[in-house]
Design a protein around this motif. Sequence first.
Motif, short mmCIF file in Angstrom:
data_model
loop_
_atom_site.label_atom_id
_atom_site.label_comp_id
_atom_site.label_asym_id
_atom_site.label_seq_id
_atom_site.Cartn_x
_atom_site.Cartn_y
_atom_site.Cartn_z
N GLN A 1 13.12 9.93 50.06
CA GLN A 1 12.03 10.26 50.98
C GLN A 1 11.14 11.36 50.44
N TRP A 2 11.73 12.46 50.00
CA TRP A 2 10.87 13.56 49.55
C TRP A 2 10.39 13.39 48.11
N PHE A 3 11.18 12.69 47.26
CA PHE A 3 10.78 12.49 45.87
C PHE A 3 9.82 11.31 45.72
N ARG A 4 9.74 10.49 46.76
CA ARG A 4 8.87 9.31 46.77
C ARG A 4 9.36 8.25 45.77
N VAL A 5 10.63 7.88 45.95
CA VAL A 5 11.25 6.86 45.10
C VAL A 5 12.18 6.02 45.97
N LYS A 6 12.23 4.74 45.72
CA LYS A 6 13.15 3.83 46.41
C LYS A 6 14.32 3.59 45.47
N LEU A 7 15.47 4.15 45.81
CA LEU A 7 16.66 4.05 44.96
C LEU A 7 17.54 2.89 45.39
N ASP A 8 18.19 2.29 44.41
CA ASP A 8 18.98 1.09 44.65
C ASP A 8 20.35 1.35 45.28
N ARG A 9 20.91 2.54 45.05
CA ARG A 9 22.25 2.81 45.58
C ARG A 9 22.54 4.30 45.57
N PRO A 10 23.64 4.72 46.21
CA PRO A 10 23.99 6.15 46.25
C PRO A 10 24.22 6.74 44.85
N PHE A 11 24.01 8.04 44.76
CA PHE A 11 24.29 8.77 43.52
C PHE A 11 25.80 8.89 43.32
N GLU A 12 26.23 8.75 42.06
CA GLU A 12 27.63 8.94 41.73
C GLU A 12 27.71 9.48 40.31
N PRO A 13 28.41 10.61 40.12
CA PRO A 13 28.51 11.19 38.78
C PRO A 13 29.00 10.17 37.75
N GLY A 14 28.34 10.18 36.59
CA GLY A 14 28.69 9.27 35.51
C GLY A 14 28.03 7.90 35.61
N HIS B 1 4.47 1.06 39.50
CA HIS B 1 5.01 0.25 38.40
C HIS B 1 6.13 0.98 37.64
N VAL B 2 6.30 2.27 37.89
CA VAL B 2 7.27 3.07 37.14
C VAL B 2 8.66 2.89 37.72
N ARG B 3 9.60 2.54 36.85
CA ARG B 3 11.00 2.41 37.24
C ARG B 3 11.68 3.77 37.19
N TRP B 4 12.54 4.04 38.15
CA TRP B 4 13.38 5.23 38.15
C TRP B 4 14.66 4.86 37.41
N ASN B 5 14.95 5.56 36.35
CA ASN B 5 16.17 5.37 35.58
C ASN B 5 16.73 6.74 35.25
N ALA B 6 17.88 7.05 35.80
CA ALA B 6 18.52 8.33 35.55
C ALA B 6 20.02 8.10 35.44
N THR B 7 20.71 9.06 34.87
CA THR B 7 22.17 9.06 34.86
C THR B 7 22.62 10.31 35.57
N ILE B 8 23.40 10.14 36.62
CA ILE B 8 23.88 11.28 37.39
C ILE B 8 24.97 11.97 36.57
N LYS B 9 24.81 13.26 36.38
CA LYS B 9 25.76 14.04 35.57
C LYS B 9 26.76 14.79 36.43
N GLN B 10 26.28 15.68 37.29
CA GLN B 10 27.18 16.51 38.08
C GLN B 10 26.75 16.55 39.54
N MET B 11 27.76 16.58 40.41
CA MET B 11 27.56 16.79 41.84
C MET B 11 28.67 17.74 42.27
N GLU B 12 28.42 19.03 42.10
CA GLU B 12 29.40 20.06 42.45
C GLU B 12 28.97 20.70 43.77
N GLU B 13 29.40 20.07 44.86
CA GLU B 13 28.98 20.50 46.20
C GLU B 13 29.42 21.92 46.49
#
Length: 150
Positions: free
Chosen positions: A30-43, A57-69
């Motif tokens: 919502q705030w980043f203005r991106v429609k993500l396919d699924r929840p974030f998960e480290p790795g 037209h821009v695809r969001w492609n990232a690799t989640i590294k750390q989620m240290e709550e």
Amino acid sequence: MSNRIEKTLTLKAPVEKVWRALTDHEAFGQWFRVKLDRPFEPGEKSTGRMLIKGFEHVRWNATIKQMEEPRLFSFTWHPYAIEADVDYSAETPTLVEFRLEPAEDGTKLTVTETGFDALPAHRRPDAFRMNDRGWGAQMENVRAYVEGEG
């Protein structure tokens, strides 16, 4: 040119609310203005598409590294990878880190992006300039979201 972008602000919201805004894929979208396919998960890979006008037209492609709550959320991605016909996968990605700290008035949030020096020389200046500007805007977007204005 610097290898590091860093933006810091204090949000009038509790750490838990800011953490959720960063790490819940729907809230982040919502705030980043991106429609993500699924929840974030480290790795895991995070995919989706941008919703910013002119960049749909821009695809969001990232690799989640750390989620240290509730203090650190990080991912790698290819900065300013906006050309639909270019394969950026051979480039070394940059690292984006969100750090949260309790503050007197809410939460101190710092975003840093590092690794621009590993980008191809022809892409480095534009990627740095556009992401420096982009993180300034995105920090205001997250402020509006968590402070209830957005």
